[in-house]
Design a protein around this motif. Sequence first.
Motif, PDB file in Angstrom:
ATOM      1  N   LEU A 161      16.069 -15.709  14.433  1.00 24.76           N
ATOM      2  CA  LEU A 161      15.752 -14.355  13.954  1.00 24.76           C
ATOM      3  C   LEU A 161      17.046 -13.555  13.882  1.00 24.76           C
ATOM      4  O   LEU A 161      17.883 -13.639  14.779  1.00 24.76           O
ATOM      5  CB  LEU A 161      14.767 -13.675  14.906  1.00 24.76           C
ATOM      6  CG  LEU A 161      13.465 -14.448  15.140  1.00 24.76           C
ATOM      7  CD1 LEU A 161      12.599 -13.751  16.169  1.00 24.76           C
ATOM      8  CD2 LEU A 161      12.697 -14.592  13.828  1.00 24.76           C
ATOM      9  N   GLU A 162      17.217 -12.806  12.827  1.00 30.61           N
ATOM     10  CA  GLU A 162      18.432 -12.018  12.641  1.00 30.61           C
ATOM     11  C   GLU A 162      18.010 -10.567  12.449  1.00 30.61           C
ATOM     12  O   GLU A 162      17.939 -10.075  11.312  1.00 30.61           O
ATOM     13  CB  GLU A 162      19.180 -12.497  11.379  1.00 30.61           C
ATOM     14  CG  GLU A 162      19.788 -13.869  11.480  1.00 30.61           C
ATOM     15  CD  GLU A 162      21.146 -13.860  12.161  1.00 30.61           C
ATOM     16  OE1 GLU A 162      21.546 -12.785  12.674  1.00 30.61           O
ATOM     17  OE2 GLU A 162      21.783 -14.913  12.189  1.00 30.61           O
ATOM     18  N   PRO A 163      17.721  -9.850  13.564  1.00 28.65           N
ATOM     19  CA  PRO A 163      17.180  -8.495  13.417  1.00 28.65           C
ATOM     20  C   PRO A 163      18.104  -7.578  12.606  1.00 28.65           C
ATOM     21  O   PRO A 163      17.638  -6.782  11.800  1.00 28.65           O
ATOM     22  CB  PRO A 163      17.042  -7.992  14.851  1.00 28.65           C
ATOM     23  CG  PRO A 163      17.234  -9.165  15.724  1.00 28.65           C
ATOM     24  CD  PRO A 163      17.890 -10.243  14.949  1.00 28.65           C
ATOM     25  N   SER A 164      19.440  -7.722  12.777  1.00 27.11           N
ATOM     26  CA  SER A 164      20.312  -6.774  12.073  1.00 27.11           C
ATOM     27  C   SER A 164      20.306  -7.035  10.569  1.00 27.11           C
ATOM     28  O   SER A 164      20.511  -6.131   9.768  1.00 27.11           O
ATOM     29  CB  SER A 164      21.733  -6.841  12.620  1.00 27.11           C
ATOM     30  OG  SER A 164      22.249  -8.120  12.389  1.00 27.11           O
ATOM     31  N   LEU A 165      20.045  -8.294  10.188  1.00 25.36           N
ATOM     32  CA  LEU A 165      19.975  -8.600   8.753  1.00 25.36           C
ATOM     33  C   LEU A 165      18.549  -8.444   8.235  1.00 25.36           C
ATOM     34  O   LEU A 165      18.287  -8.651   7.052  1.00 25.36           O
ATOM     35  CB  LEU A 165      20.422 -10.041   8.492  1.00 25.36           C
ATOM     36  CG  LEU A 165      21.910 -10.353   8.559  1.00 25.36           C
ATOM     37  CD1 LEU A 165      22.125 -11.860   8.488  1.00 25.36           C
ATOM     38  CD2 LEU A 165      22.663  -9.695   7.418  1.00 25.36           C
ATOM     39  N   LYS A 166      17.626  -8.114   9.131  1.00 23.10           N
ATOM     40  CA  LYS A 166      16.191  -8.021   8.792  1.00 23.10           C
ATOM     41  C   LYS A 166      15.780  -9.314   8.087  1.00 23.10           C
ATOM     42  O   LYS A 166      15.150  -9.318   7.028  1.00 23.10           O
ATOM     43  CB  LYS A 166      15.909  -6.823   7.863  1.00 23.10           C
ATOM     44  CG  LYS A 166      16.587  -5.528   8.277  1.00 23.10           C
ATOM     45  CD  LYS A 166      15.711  -4.731   9.207  1.00 23.10           C
ATOM     46  CE  LYS A 166      16.115  -3.289   9.391  1.00 23.10           C
ATOM     47  NZ  LYS A 166      17.092  -2.862  10.240  1.00 23.10           N
ATOM     48  N   SER A 167      16.244 -10.408   8.650  1.00 21.26           N
ATOM     49  CA  SER A 167      16.089 -11.708   7.988  1.00 21.26           C
ATOM     50  C   SER A 167      15.870 -12.811   9.020  1.00 21.26           C
ATOM     51  O   SER A 167      15.940 -12.561  10.221  1.00 21.26           O
ATOM     52  CB  SER A 167      17.364 -12.061   7.212  1.00 21.26           C
ATOM     53  OG  SER A 167      17.654 -11.073   6.284  1.00 21.26           O
ATOM     54  N   ALA A 168      15.642 -13.995   8.511  1.00 18.75           N
ATOM     55  CA  ALA A 168      15.526 -15.168   9.370  1.00 18.75           C
ATOM     56  C   ALA A 168      16.462 -16.232   8.819  1.00 18.75           C
ATOM     57  O   ALA A 168      16.608 -16.366   7.612  1.00 18.75           O
ATOM     58  CB  ALA A 168      14.090 -15.670   9.342  1.00 18.75           C
ATOM     59  N   ARG A 169      17.083 -16.986   9.751  1.00 19.35           N
ATOM     60  CA  ARG A 169      18.070 -17.974   9.308  1.00 19.35           C
ATOM     61  C   ARG A 169      17.626 -19.377   9.734  1.00 19.35           C
ATOM     62  O   ARG A 169      17.639 -19.698  10.924  1.00 19.35           O
ATOM     63  CB  ARG A 169      19.424 -17.664   9.944  1.00 19.35           C
ATOM     64  CG  ARG A 169      20.542 -18.609   9.522  1.00 19.35           C
ATOM     65  CD  ARG A 169      21.712 -18.570  10.499  1.00 19.35           C
ATOM     66  NE  ARG A 169      22.225 -17.233  10.699  1.00 19.35           N
ATOM     67  CZ  ARG A 169      23.162 -16.668   9.926  1.00 19.35           C
ATOM     68  NH1 ARG A 169      23.698 -17.335   8.950  1.00 19.35           N
ATOM     69  NH2 ARG A 169      23.571 -15.444  10.161  1.00 19.35           N
ATOM     70  N   PRO A 170      17.223 -20.203   8.771  1.00 16.78           N
ATOM     71  CA  PRO A 170      16.867 -21.569   9.152  1.00 16.78           C
ATOM     72  C   PRO A 170      18.088 -22.297   9.705  1.00 16.78           C
ATOM     73  O   PRO A 170      19.142 -22.302   9.079  1.00 16.78           O
ATOM     74  CB  PRO A 170      16.417 -22.198   7.830  1.00 16.78           C
ATOM     75  CG  PRO A 170      16.112 -21.048   6.950  1.00 16.78           C
ATOM     76  CD  PRO A 170      17.024 -19.947   7.357  1.00 16.78           C
ATOM     77  N   ILE A 171      17.924 -22.878  10.890  1.00 16.26           N
ATOM     78  CA  ILE A 171      19.040 -23.608  11.502  1.00 16.26           C
ATOM     79  C   ILE A 171      18.839 -25.087  11.209  1.00 16.26           C
ATOM     80  O   ILE A 171      19.760 -25.801  10.882  1.00 16.26           O
ATOM     81  CB  ILE A 171      19.024 -23.403  13.039  1.00 16.26           C
ATOM     82  CG1 ILE A 171      19.116 -21.914  13.355  1.00 16.26           C
ATOM     83  CG2 ILE A 171      20.097 -24.203  13.717  1.00 16.26           C
ATOM     84  CD1 ILE A 171      20.476 -21.386  13.548  1.00 16.26           C
ATOM     85  N   ILE A 172      17.590 -25.518  11.377  1.00 17.70           N
ATOM     86  CA  ILE A 172      17.291 -26.928  11.162  1.00 17.70           C
ATOM     87  C   ILE A 172      16.007 -27.028  10.385  1.00 17.70           C
ATOM     88  O   ILE A 172      15.055 -26.281  10.653  1.00 17.70           O
ATOM     89  CB  ILE A 172      17.092 -27.633  12.507  1.00 17.70           C
ATOM     90  CG1 ILE A 172      18.373 -27.482  13.283  1.00 17.70           C
ATOM     91  CG2 ILE A 172      16.648 -29.079  12.313  1.00 17.70           C
ATOM     92  CD1 ILE A 172      18.892 -28.641  13.924  1.00 17.70           C
ATOM     93  N   TRP A 173      15.976 -27.939   9.456  1.00 16.69           N
ATOM     94  CA  TRP A 173      14.743 -28.152   8.682  1.00 16.69           C
ATOM     95  C   TRP A 173      14.621 -29.640   8.438  1.00 16.69           C
ATOM     96  O   TRP A 173      15.238 -30.184   7.538  1.00 16.69           O
ATOM     97  CB  TRP A 173      14.817 -27.345   7.382  1.00 16.69           C
ATOM     98  CG  TRP A 173      13.706 -27.597   6.382  1.00 16.69           C
ATOM     99  CD1 TRP A 173      13.869 -27.743   5.034  1.00 16.69           C
ATOM    100  CD2 TRP A 173      12.305 -27.708   6.614  1.00 16.69           C
ATOM    101  NE1 TRP A 173      12.664 -27.939   4.424  1.00 16.69           N
ATOM    102  CE2 TRP A 173      11.678 -27.922   5.383  1.00 16.69           C
ATOM    103  CE3 TRP A 173      11.508 -27.664   7.761  1.00 16.69           C
ATOM    104  CZ2 TRP A 173      10.300 -28.089   5.247  1.00 16.69           C
ATOM    105  CZ3 TRP A 173      10.131 -27.823   7.628  1.00 16.69           C
ATOM    106  CH2 TRP A 173       9.546 -28.019   6.374  1.00 16.69           C
ATOM    107  N   ASP A 174      13.860 -30.280   9.310  1.00 16.82           N
ATOM    108  CA  ASP A 174      13.689 -31.726   9.204  1.00 16.82           C
ATOM    109  C   ASP A 174      12.313 -31.993   8.590  1.00 16.82           C
ATOM    110  O   ASP A 174      11.304 -31.452   9.062  1.00 16.82           O
ATOM    111  CB  ASP A 174      13.780 -32.336  10.607  1.00 16.82           C
ATOM    112  CG  ASP A 174      13.601 -33.837  10.561  1.00 16.82           C
ATOM    113  OD1 ASP A 174      14.365 -34.491   9.837  1.00 16.82           O
ATOM    114  OD2 ASP A 174      12.659 -34.342  11.211  1.00 16.82           O
ATOM    115  N   HIS A 175      12.252 -32.766   7.544  1.00 16.96           N
ATOM    116  CA  HIS A 175      10.970 -32.915   6.842  1.00 16.96           C
ATOM    117  C   HIS A 175      10.897 -34.248   6.115  1.00 16.96           C
ATOM    118  O   HIS A 175      11.907 -34.931   5.928  1.00 16.96           O
ATOM    119  CB  HIS A 175      10.793 -31.771   5.840  1.00 16.96           C
ATOM    120  CG  HIS A 175      11.890 -31.716   4.833  1.00 16.96           C
ATOM    121  ND1 HIS A 175      11.855 -32.416   3.661  1.00 16.96           N
ATOM    122  CD2 HIS A 175      13.072 -31.061   4.840  1.00 16.96           C
ATOM    123  CE1 HIS A 175      12.951 -32.184   2.986  1.00 16.96           C
ATOM    124  NE2 HIS A 175      13.717 -31.377   3.679  1.00 16.96           N
TER     125      HIS A 175
END
Length: 514
Positions: free
Chosen positions: A46-60
Amino acid sequence: MVDPNAFFRETSHPLNANLDLFRAVRQCRQALKRYMPAEGLAIIQLEPSLKSARPIIWDHDGGIHSDLIAKSVISIPVDTRTQWKKSPLPDARIINRPEDDPVGYYFQEISGQDFSNLVVFLEKDGVRIAIAALITADRDRYTQRDLDLFSMLKEPFAKALDHYLLGQEIIKLQRTLDNTAVDTRGGIALEEIIGHSFGLKNVANLIEMVAPLDSPVLISGETGVGKELISGAIHKMSTRRDGPFICVNCGAIPETLVDSELFGHEKGAFTGAITRRKGRFERAQHGTIFLDEIGELKPDIQVKLLRVLENMEIERVGGSEPIRMDVRIVVATHRNLENMVKEGAFREDLLFRINVFPIVIPPLRARKGDIPALVDHFIQKKSRSLSIHPIPSLGGDAIDMLMDYNWPGNVRELENAVERELIVNRRGPLSFSTFHAVSLEPPKKAEEGRPSELLSLDDLLSAHIMRALDQTNGRISGPNGAAKILGVNPSTLRNKMIKLKIPFSRAQQKIRGK
Ligand SMILES: Nc1ncnc2c1ncn2[C@@H]1O[C@H](COP(=O)(O)OP(=O)(O)OP(=O)(O)O)[C@@H](O)[C@H]1O
């Protein structure tokens, strides 16, 4: 009956035993598969200051959201955030109906896919810093039992993430010390273009289509939208990626030198030509030449360029032997070449030759959702080049303020604003207060050509959907349906139509009226 102890042992072991978070998450997902559906597992910071979310890992396994949760910052829209604040989300939740969830609906809308989700917040010192999300295609795939089991991994996920983030801090510090800037001279990978899976998704799809071919590409868009960057991605994804990538700004070369700059000259061809010199075309041999600001070329050079495109041969100034060229041509302009043709300032035959595969890059004001990711990217990039460490944080209202601005100068203006802010405020938090003072004059350029009365977003969306329905004679699904044109899932379109009160009967009437 599942033994919770055995479940915990098997699924948490990879998270505790691996220093490499990517491998840990992959092995954990494989273990989870033995107990519940697990087509994808994401760790999203979670990136509250960017009002955003940052995917760190996406395994699929591929398919579900595979390009959506790409490694870039996802902006969380204001209404989602507001709803979120009003009723804080529980520590763990099942999303079996994405359209009913304050975050799920947003992912469903942008991906056009149905999915089921288990989401657990991860904490550090009692503060929520990330989520672990287990994802599977289709609705209603998870049960309370699945959530209870998955929630047991909250601590192991949080610890593994903490180690990973500490490692990343060390890498950032090392990079600052090395002052290693990213070298984009040989082109740039598509994934490095911020917004490739959001505001520039359509552009990215076009790049993927055309890059492997040898066809000329015409990139248009306002100044500073990223035309050169896109041309670099085309080169990098082409079969010529190991050849040179030569950029020429046609507007920046003095008129008298354009000829020899582009095509080279023989010794003694003109006063000052004391040696033979290769032009940019020859230097791009077996690679790509990017002709920026093509609209600035004078008529005589336009003729020569047309000949190069037709015959794939050049002649040096003062030379008599044609030289065979094996060069991919990508051109760009911020001008309207069709209008220039009408005004007689650009050759129509040349336009036909270069307009084989047009790519239009939307201005930044039309893809404001990319702003948090761009700001984050530029803060990292500029802090590195200005040797600023630690990287300053963003002030509370900064992102909302930057997203409210109209950006007539597009991404370059945003990049400059970040750099200026880092210079005047290197300790942070970055508030952009000086930018605010200089930039809040009405952004005239951005308003040009716009209707004086603006529609609300919902009205605009309704009108757009109705236009698509008109085009498809009311058909929603199928290869010729409106959902296909709009690039969304038919069920998403139907939900949207219900929300916007667009009658389905309108679609049926159209069909009956035929
Ligand atoms: N999507 C993006 N991701 C990361 N950086 C970007 C992006 N778009 C633009 N930039 C950065 O913004 C700046 C301007 O981009 P670029 O030079 O490609 O724009 P342009 O459209 O070619 O500009 P001009 O019209 O002046 O030729 C560059 O520093 C580029 O790296």
